[in-house]
Structures are given as structure tokens and as C-alpha cells.
Design a protein around this motif. Structure first.
Motif, mmCIF file in Angstrom:
data_model
loop_
_atom_site.group_PDB
_atom_site.id
_atom_site.type_symbol
_atom_site.label_atom_id
_atom_site.label_comp_id
_atom_site.label_asym_id
_atom_site.label_seq_id
_atom_site.Cartn_x
_atom_site.Cartn_y
_atom_site.Cartn_z
ATOM 1 N N VAL A 712 0.839 -1.192 0.000
ATOM 2 C CA VAL A 712 0.000 0.000 0.000
ATOM 3 C C VAL A 712 0.878 1.248 0.000
ATOM 4 O O VAL A 712 1.859 1.330 0.743
ATOM 5 N N GLY A 713 0.561 2.230 -0.846
ATOM 6 C CA GLY A 713 1.342 3.465 -0.854
ATOM 7 C C GLY A 713 1.159 4.265 -2.122
ATOM 8 O O GLY A 713 0.323 3.950 -2.984
ATOM 9 N N HIS A 714 1.973 5.338 -2.253
ATOM 10 C CA HIS A 714 1.926 6.236 -3.407
ATOM 11 C C HIS A 714 2.877 5.743 -4.483
ATOM 12 O O HIS A 714 4.017 5.358 -4.210
ATOM 13 N N TYR A 715 2.394 5.789 -5.739
ATOM 14 C CA TYR A 715 3.180 5.318 -6.869
ATOM 15 C C TYR A 715 3.044 6.302 -8.032
ATOM 16 O O TYR A 715 2.055 7.025 -8.152
ATOM 17 N N VAL A 716 4.091 6.285 -8.880
ATOM 18 C CA VAL A 716 4.031 6.997 -10.142
ATOM 19 C C VAL A 716 3.741 5.948 -11.214
ATOM 20 O O VAL A 716 4.487 4.971 -11.339
ATOM 21 N N MET A 717 2.666 6.146 -11.958
ATOM 22 C CA MET A 717 2.282 5.181 -12.979
ATOM 23 C C MET A 717 2.775 5.642 -14.348
ATOM 24 O O MET A 717 2.620 6.808 -14.719
ATOM 25 N N ILE A 718 3.375 4.699 -15.083
ATOM 26 C CA ILE A 718 3.741 4.921 -16.488
ATOM 27 C C ILE A 718 3.003 3.856 -17.284
ATOM 28 O O ILE A 718 3.198 2.657 -17.051
ATOM 29 N N ALA A 719 2.150 4.292 -18.199
ATOM 30 C CA ALA A 719 1.348 3.352 -18.976
ATOM 31 C C ALA A 719 1.740 3.431 -20.440
ATOM 32 O O ALA A 719 1.903 4.517 -20.994
ATOM 33 N N VAL A 720 1.896 2.261 -21.055
ATOM 34 C CA VAL A 720 2.162 2.163 -22.486
ATOM 35 C C VAL A 720 0.978 1.393 -23.078
ATOM 36 O O VAL A 720 0.806 0.202 -22.806
ATOM 37 N N SER A 721 0.161 2.087 -23.892
ATOM 38 C CA SER A 721 -1.073 1.489 -24.414
ATOM 39 C C SER A 721 -1.063 1.527 -25.920
ATOM 40 O O SER A 721 -0.632 2.511 -26.525
ATOM 41 N N ASP A 722 -1.543 0.429 -26.541
ATOM 42 C CA ASP A 722 -1.592 0.368 -27.995
ATOM 43 C C ASP A 722 -2.981 -0.029 -28.453
ATOM 44 O O ASP A 722 -3.815 -0.491 -27.667
ATOM 45 N N SER A 723 -3.237 0.171 -29.734
ATOM 46 C CA SER A 723 -4.522 -0.205 -30.336
ATOM 47 C C SER A 723 -4.353 -1.436 -31.210
ATOM 48 O O SER A 723 -4.997 -1.572 -32.239
ATOM 49 N N GLY A 724 -3.474 -2.353 -30.770
ATOM 50 C CA GLY A 724 -3.132 -3.503 -31.594
ATOM 51 C C GLY A 724 -4.068 -4.680 -31.450
ATOM 52 O O GLY A 724 -5.222 -4.551 -31.055
ATOM 53 N N THR A 725 -3.501 -5.866 -31.734
ATOM 54 C CA THR A 725 -4.313 -7.089 -31.804
ATOM 55 C C THR A 725 -4.692 -7.632 -30.449
ATOM 56 O O THR A 725 -5.628 -8.428 -30.330
#
Length: 926
Positions: A712-725
Motif C-alpha cells: 500500500v502506498g503512493h506510486y508513479v504510474m507509467i502506462a504504455v497502451s496500444d490499439s493492436g491485436t
């Protein structure tokens, strides 16, 4: 006359028998023959006999009066309006006969009494013979199967009114034909009929024929109907002979016509008198029978009273009789045993001797109710024993009636229910305890009959199988058990009926949404009630935990293995790379060997990179974490990616302005982002969109419960999202395994995601993949927030408490654990909650609950509808319904994939409670 007891005793309702019809037809036939014989001689003049007229009129009046009296007597019982009209007709003919005699010339005076004129008797005769068939016609039209229309008023009043009406009518007609005889048209002139006479006689004939026809067709015929028809036939013969075929007074037609009239008056009187004689005989017989029955009843009553006294004395219930003032008048032996007073001590005393002071008002209320005729059954109360102890009793109290029917007291039966009351209380408590266990059990409790049909189902079925108990009760277990487990379950049930215990056998059931639920069962068979009893424990969470534990063990084992291999391999590579330099110097003058040395050096370098990836997966690579600005790092990575990915991939950075710094190795983080981006490129061979997003998040206790490795705690989120298969669901568990790849041979090592996984875990972070085939993939990296920095304004806003509400929210989520977590969080904010596992269930809930304020749904769900389609369908049914989406994809990724419209609210997973509260209030409009 018929005297069958099953038939009516009144001629007006007594059905005519065949013999009666035959007799009536015979009378009419004889009368017709005699009429035919007399017709040629009707005009033959005979000697005048005035005494004949007086005798005829007197006999006729007496006959008709008697007939009217008898008909009025039947009317007083049957209240039939038809009978009243017929009796009035006979009364009218009697009065008309008397009036006709008084005005007849030469009978009492040369020109008749009452001031009669030459036309008076003729007109009286016509009125008399016209009114009677008119009233018979009224009788025929009013009669019915049970006497016809009833007179609602007093029968005596109706009879008096009828007599008065007849008298008034007779007086009016007499006044008209005497005082105003000169004003009346002439009927006889010179011994011949005038046209008026012909018209009057024709009218009378038509009335007679009409009455006869209506009476004939108004079936069924009573005895009275048959003889009235005979009377009408004789009436026709009378009119024909005395008013049509004769030539003058005192001819043959004159005499015979009046004889027919007298016979007509006698027919009905005769059958009425015969009926009365039969009734008298029947009454005499019944009276004798009643006297004999009364004597038998007295003897029987005496015997019954003796037996009743014996029953009262031998009864196990206390039987007490008392007056309405509460004085005890009877007290049996059971009462002596129950209350401790002997009969001698109790009789004559007030009932208060066994009633506590605070309950005496209750006794007075009971006596008042009984005095009003009320009967009281099974009234439970408390009475006192002679010793002073309380006795729980059940009372049944009934009124006691005197011989005249007056209520003179109360009969009371008292049964001791002290022990049974204690037993009922204990049984009720036990039933309540079992019911509570049944209702609150987290395990599934099922009761079936011998055929496997559910008789009882615990409420936990909704949480475990998705079915409400009412949806399962009455249905066979075959409809819910996984087909492959049916035979094993049947064998267990057969064994139970043979006396074996059913212990710890597993049977899979099919959840309402289609997935399989494994349960471990214990059961038993009860022969007295012929029921199977089962308790099933859901193994889903246990199996998921075991699978997660096995996965963790596998990853740890693979990590240790790969780490050990990489360590030893690095040692080997160290030797190779060290010696290759020496070799290269030794062959400096040999270009062909220098090329070989260079190949060996490149291979060693590739081996070093491989061991580096393996060490990253094994979380044993040397990291140099520093405080990193993730926004800047992502922007730099985006610059590197643009030429690498190509123009057919659209890269969109979505960076939070207030993103925290993370404590992480920047080089490894850059490598991780690049690896994820390259994987995304491979999933979009025809081009697509790549979103790079940063955001501050707080992973709370609820999320940590669903993901054991999360702190439990504070996090920095980095998201890599694609529109692929997208990634197939059956491969999701293997994506982080080293050397696992779905790419063609030579196009991937299978170490990219495993290296990212190891790096994130070694950095103290968390990684999560959300993917749907044909929709795309979103990989979220959660890195620990750098310590030693103050709380930002955005963080302060995000962590601030946000109030809840009291609206009703429908939560739609296909994952049972996530759904349970979300419902718990929403309920803790004060909202009412409903839940559904898919779109079909959600639409059913919406149709059944008009008070839903907000639809909170996942975007990607299995089944025929996703979240977007569910919302579209829901808004068709409920246009005012508020909506809020949630998804494992980031908001930007969802929007750019085109699955949500711009401006639609989305809460990205994972989220803290304060974020959930804020979005709920935003969606609800406050």
C-alpha cells in the motif's frame, strides 16, 4: 294428485305430469264435443227461468271467491306477482257476477237494481268476460320457473291493495254501465247484434286466444297452468254460445253458455281443493312422524346428555361453565387437577379465584365478547393454581344458550400448555438459530429430494453461483452441475442412501454467467424426511490463491535458475572477452583471423546482453536508482521511438502536469519503456496508436488484497497502451515467462517483458497488463514515489476525504473479486448497491429496479455486449440514468481507441477510495 316429496307442494310451481295433461285434454275434448252438438240448437228458445240466473250467478261468485282465496293463500307464501294477478282476476269475476245478477232485469226488479238500463247487463257481461282473460294474460307473462317475479313488499298489503283495486274497478264499471248506460254504444238492437257488439266480442275472443297461446308457449307448465288453459277453452265455449250463436235470452245457447262458465269456474277450484286436502293429509302424516321423532329425540337427548356428562368428567382438559357475571356453575375433574380446587370449592365462586388481579380485566372482556355471541378459540394466557403458581393455559370459550336461545353463560375449555410452551420456545429458538446459520453461511447449503430437485437453497447461492435461491428451488440439480461431474454426484447420492457419509467430494457447478465454479462438498441423507443435505465450499478463491502461489513459486524458481545461469555464464563470458583481446593482438597481421576474432567478440557481447536481461528478470541486476523526473524520461523515450516505430504508428504522450518523481534506475526504466513500445509496434503491423501516459496513483488496501505482491502506498504510474491485436486470454499468465514469445522464429527472444517484470519488481514496484483481443493492450508500471518531497497540491486534493451519498448504484463487473471489492467500497460511502456480472444481468436488474441512480460499469466485458453497448441499451430504457465507466486501460488509451465518446466519465483502474468517491459524486451531478 302427485304427492312426490321431491316435487313442489304448490300447484303454481308443481310441474304438470303426463296424467294431468291427459285429463285436461280429455276435459277439453268432451267440452268441445258437447259444444259441437249444441251449436245447431243454440238459438232454440226455451222457457225463461229467472231463478236459473240467480242460482248460476251465486254459484259462480262462490266458486270464484273460494278460488281467489286459495290463490291469495299461495301468493302469501310464494310472493309471486303472477299469482296475485290471477287471484285478482277470479275476485273480479266473482264481483262482476254479483253485480250482473243485481242488474239483471226481472230477477230482483223488473228492470234490474242499481238503476240498470237495457244495455247494462250486456256491457257488464262483456266487461266481465274481457277483464278475466286480460288478467290471465298478465299471469302468463309474469310467471316463471319458480313462480316468476316476486313482490318485495308485504304480502298482506299486496292482497289488500289487490282487493281494493278490484272493488274500485267494479264500482267504476258498475257506475259507468248504470248511471251512463245511455252514453254507451248499443250492443243489442231488436234482438240482433250491432257492429259494436261484434267488435267487442271479437276483442274478447282475441284476448282469450292470446292468453291461451301465451300460456301454452310459456313452458314448463305447472298443474295450475294446465287447468287455467282448460278454463280458457271453456271460457271460449261460454262466449261463443251465450254471446255469438244464441238468438236471445233464455234460449239454449244462453243456458249452455252459462253452464260452461260455471264449469270453467269449478275446474281450478276443484284442483285447488284437492290439493288442499292432499296437503292436510300430508301435514297429518308429518305431524305424526314429528311426534314419533320428538319422542326418539328426547330419548336420544337423554342418552347423549348422560354420555356428554361422562365425557366432560373424563376429559383431560379442564371444562368450566360460568355465568356471564363470572360465577362458576360447573367444574370437572380435570379442572380440579389443573387448578387445585375441588368442584365443591369452586362452584358458586367467582372465576377470579384462578385469575391474577392484573388479568381480571381480560376475563371481563372475554365474558363481554361471549355475551355478544362471539366464540374464542385457542386463546393463550396465564391462570393461577391454588398454590399461587402460574399456569400457562390455552382457552377455548363458547356461549351457552338457554332453551329459548338466549346467551346465559360461557363454556370454557382450558388446556395446560406450560410444558408445550417451553418446548415451543426452545424449538423456536433452535429454528431461528438454524435459520440464521442458513442465511448467513458463506458456504452453499442445498437440500434436495430423492430425484435431485432443490427444495431449499441458502442465500449464499447468489454470491457463489450468481443465482438467487428462488431461481434454483424447484429445479433439478442437473441444470446446474457441470456435465462431466453428474455421474460422480449421482454415485455419491446413491451411496448416501445406502448409509454412507458423503465427505469431501468435489463437484463443479456452472455459474450464471457461464464460468465453472468448483466446490468441495459434505453431505448426508435423512431417511425420515427423505432429503439430501449438502454443504459446499467454494474453492475458487482457494484455487486462485494456490495458482498465484504456484506462479510466484515458478517465477521465483525460474528467477533463481536464470540468475544462477546468468552469473555462471557471465564468468564464462568474462574469460571469453578477456582472451579475445589477446587473440586479436596475436593475429594482428592475419586479416582473415582478425575477422574471426571480431565475430567471437560480437557473440560475446550478445551473450553479455542476454545475461543482463536474465539478471534483470531474476531481479539481480545491479541497479543505480536515483530520483527521476518520469515526464522528462518518457518524452526523451518518445523522441527515440519516433524514427524506430515508423510513421504508421501515432505516438501520443499523455503526461500529468504534477507527476511525482520516482526512485528508479533511469537507464533501466528507459529500456523498459522502449521494450514495451517495440512490443506494441509488433502488435500493430498495419499501424495504430501508441499512448505514453504518466499519472500519480495511490494503491490502497483493497487493491493490495486483490494483488498480494503490492504494498500500500503512493506510486508513479507509467502506462504504455496500444490499439493492436491484443493478447489472447489463455496466454495472459505466461507473458512474463522468460523466452516465451508468440512471434515468429528469429523475431524475438521472449525476454522483453520478463526483463521489464524483473526490473519493476526489483525496483519495489508493480506491473499490470490489461488486454482484449482486437481492442489492444495497456501495460501499467507502478514505481515507488521518491521520498523526501512534500505533498503536492494535486496529491492533497486527491487524498482529501470526499463525502458519499445515499443514491442507489448498480455495479457491473465480470471479475467476482473486483466486483466484491468495488461494492464494499461504494457501500462504505453510504450508497445503496446492486451488482451484476454481465450486461444481460445488468439490464434485468435495471428493468426490475426503477430507483437506480447510477450505472457504474466496466468497459470490456465478455458476452454479447461490452460496457459501451450496455450503457447505450440502458439509456434507451432509462434516458435519465447517470453513467460512469471503469477500465484497466488508461482514460487516454480508451478514448483514442474510439471505444468511448469524448466527455464520457471514466475511472481508470486501480483507484483509491477518494478517487472513487469523487468520480461517483461527479457522475451523479454534485
Amino acid at each position: 294428485m302427485p304427492t312426490d316429496n321431491d316435487r313442489s307442494i304448490f300447484l303454481s310451481t308443481l310441474p304438470a305430469s303426463r296424467s294431468e295433461r291427459t285429463t285436461a285434454v280429455a276435459v277439453v275434448a268432451i267440452s268441445a264435443v258437447l259444444f259441437a252438438i249444441a251449436v245447431p240448437f243454440a238459438g232454440t228458445q226455451l222457457a225463461p227461468v229467472p231463478a236459473f240466473v240467480a242460482s248460476y250467478q251465486s254459484a259462480l261468485a262462490i266458486n270464484d271467491i273460494l278460488t281467489a282465496v286459495l290463490l291469495f293463500s299461495q301468493f302469501s307464501v310464494l310472493r309471486s306477482r303472477a299469482l296475485l294477478m290471477l287471484a285478482s282476476g277470479y275476485l273480479f269475476t266473482a264481483g262482476a257476477a254479483v253485480t250482473h245478477a243485481l242488474t239483471f232485469p226481472g230477477l230482483f226488479a223488473p228492470s234490474g237494481l242499481l238503476g240498470a238500463g237495457p244495455q247494462t247487463t250486456v256491457w257488464l257481461y262483456m266487461i266481465w268476460h274481457g277483464v278475466f282473460p286480460l288478467l290471465v294474460l298478465g299471469y302468463a307473462l309474469s310467471k316463471g320457473k319458480d313462480g316468476g317475479v316476486k313482490v318485495p313488499a308485504s304480502t298482506t298489503g299486496a292482497i289488500l291493495a289487490s282487493v281494493v283495486a278490484v272493488v274500485i274497478a267494479l264500482a267504476a264499471f258498475a257506475w259507468l254501465v248504470t248511471e251512463h248506460h245511455d252514453a254507451l254504444p248499443v250492443l243489442l238492437s231488436g234482438g240482433h247484434y250491432t257492429l259494436t257488439m261484434i267488435g267487442v266480442v271479437s276483442t274478447i275472443l282475441c284476448l282469450c286466444l292470446g292468453a291461451l297461446a301465451v300460456l301454452f308457449f310459456r313452458r314448463p307448465h305447472s298443474v295450475l297452468d294446465v287447468w287455467i288453459m282448460v278454463v280458457l277453452c271453456a271460457w271460449l265455449f261460454d262466449i261463443a254460445l251465450s254471446a255469438m250463436l244464441n238468438a236471445a235470452r233464455f234460449d239454449l245457447g244462453f243456458y249452455l253458455g252459462r253452464l260452461y262458465g260455471l264449469c270453467a269456474a269449478s275446474f281450478v277450484l276443484t284442483v285447488l281443493l284437492i290439493d288442499n286436502f292432499a296437503l292436510q293429509a300430508e301435514m297429518s302424516r308429518l305431524l305424526g312422524l314429528a311426534r314419533r321423532e320428538a319422542a326418539t329425540a328426547r330419548n336420544h337427548h337423554a342418552e347423549r346428555e348422560r354420555l356428554f356428562s361422562a365425557v366432560v368428567e373424563s376429559s383431560s382438559d379442564a371444562i368450566i361453565a360460568q355465568a356471564l357475571d363470572g360465577t362458576i356453575t360447573a367444574w370437572n375433574r380435570a379442572a380440579e387437577q389443573l387448578f387445585g380446587y375441588s368442584a365443591g370449592e369452586a362452584v358458586g365462586q367467582s372465576i377470579d379465584i384462578i385469575v391474577a388481579p392484573e388479568r381480571r380485566a381480560e376475563v371481563r372482556d372475554i365474558l363481554e365478547r361471549v355475551g355478544r355471541g362471539e366464540k374464542i378459540e385457542h386463546y393463550e394466557t396465564t391462570r393461577l393454581h391454588r398454590s399461587g403458581r402460574a399456569v400457562d393455559v390455552s382457552l377455548s370459550v363458547s356461549p351457552l344458550h338457554s332453551a329459548t336461545g338466549q346467551i346465559v353463560g360461557a363454556s370454557k375449555t382450558a388446556r395446560d400448555i406450560t410444558e408445550s410452551k417451553h418446548a415451543r420456545r426452545a424449538l423456536s429458538q433452535e429454528i431461528e438459530e438454524r435459520r440464521r446459520v442458513f442465511e448467513t453461511s458463506q458456504d452453499l447449503i442445498l437440500v434436495t429430494d430423492t430425484k435431485g430437485t432443490f427444495v431449499q437453497v441458502s442465500p449464499s447461492s447468489a454470491a457463489i453461483l450468481g443465482y438467487q435461491p428462488t431461481e434454483m428451488i424447484g429445479h433439478s440439480a442437473v441444470e446446474f452441475i457441470y456435465p462431466d461431474d453428474l455421474e460422480n454426484t449421482r454415485n455419491e447420492m446413491r451411496a448416501a442412501r445406502r448409509g454412507h457419509q458423503m465427505r469431501n467430494f468435489e463437484t463443479r457447478y456452472v455459474h450464471k454467467d457461464g464460468h465453472v465454479v468448483t466446490l468441495t462438498w459434505m453431505g448426508t441423507w435423512s431417511e425420515p424426511v427423505r432429503r439430501h443435505f449438502f454443504i459446499g465450499r467454494d474453492l475458487t478463491e482457494k484455487q486462485a490463491a494456490e495458482a498465484q502461489f504456484r506462479q510466484a513459486q515458478k517465477m521465483d524458481a525460474v528467477g533463481q535458475l536464470t540468475g544462477g545461469i546468468a552469473h555462471d555464464f557471465n564468468n564464462i563470458l568474462t574469460v571469453i572477452t578477456g582472451t579475445i583481446g589477446i587473440l586479436a593482438e596475436a593475429v594482428a597481421d592475419r586479416p582473415d583471423l582478425i575477422a574471426v576474432a571480431r565475430l567471437i567478440d560480437e557473440a560475446a557481447e550478445r551473450g553479455a546482453n542476454l545475461t543482463k536481461h536474465l539478471l534483470a528478470f531474476a531481479r539481480k541486476q545491479p541497479l543505480q536508482p536515483i530520483e527521476v523526473d518520469v515526464n522528462r524520461l518518457v518524452l526523451e523515450a518518445a523522441k527515440l521511438l519516433r524514427p524506430t516505430l515508423g510513421e504508421h504508428i501515432e505516438i501520443t504522450p499523455m503526461l500529468a502536469d504534477d507527476a511525482w518523481t520516482a526512485m528508479v534506475d533511469p537507464n533501466q526504466l528507459t529500456t523498459a519503456v522502449l521494450n514495451l513500445a517495440l512490443n506494441a509496434r509488433d502488435a500493430m503491423p498495419d499501424g495504430g496508436k501508441l499512448a505514453l501516459e504518466t499519472r500519480n496513483v495511490y494503491l490502497d488496501e483493497g487493491y493490495a488484497e486483490l494483488n498480494d505482491e503490492v504494498t500500500v502506498g503512493h506510486y508513479v504510474m507509467i502506462a504504455v497502451s496500444d490499439s493492436g491485436t491484443g493478447i489472447p486470454a489463455n496466454l495472459m499468465e505466461r507473458v512474463f515467462d522468460p523466452f516465451f514469445t508468440t512471434k515468429e522464429v528469429g523475431k524475438g527472444t521472449g525476454l522483453g517483458l520478463s526483463m521489464v517484470f524483473g526490473f519493476v519488481k526489483q525496483s519495489g514496484g508493480h506491473i499490470k497488463i490489461y488486454s482484449e483481443e482486437s481492442h489492444g493492450t495497456s501495460v501499467k508500471i507502478y514505481l515507488p514515489r521518491a521520498t523526501g518531497v512534500g505533498q503536492t497540491a494535486a496529491e492533497a486534493t486527491a487524498s482529501a476525504d470526499v463525502g458519499g451519498g445515499d443514491e442507489l448504484i448498480l455495479v457491473v463487473e465480470d471479475d467476482a473479486l473486483v466486483r466484491q471489492y468495488v461494492v464494499t467500497q461504494i457501500a462504505s460511502l453510504g450508497y445503496g448497491t446492486l451488482e451484476a456480472a454481465n450486461a444481460a444481468e445488468a439490464l434485468q436488474v435495471i428493468d426490475d429496479n426503477a430507483g437506480i441512480d447510477l450505472l457504474f460499469t466496466d468497459v470490456i466485458m465478455p458476452g454479447a455486449m461490452n460496457g459501451r453497448q450496455l450503457v447505450d441499451e440502458a439509456l434507451k430504457r432509462r434516458p435519465a440514468l447517470k453513467t460512469l465507466f471503469t477500465s484497466g486501460y488508461t482514460e487516454n488509451a480508451i478514448v483514442h481507441h474510439g471505444r468511448l465518446d469524448t466527455g464520457v466519465l471514466l475511472l481508470a483502474k486501480p483507484y483509491r477510495k477518494s478517487e472513487l468517491a469523487r468520480m461517483l459524486r461527479t457522475a451523479l451531478g454534485s
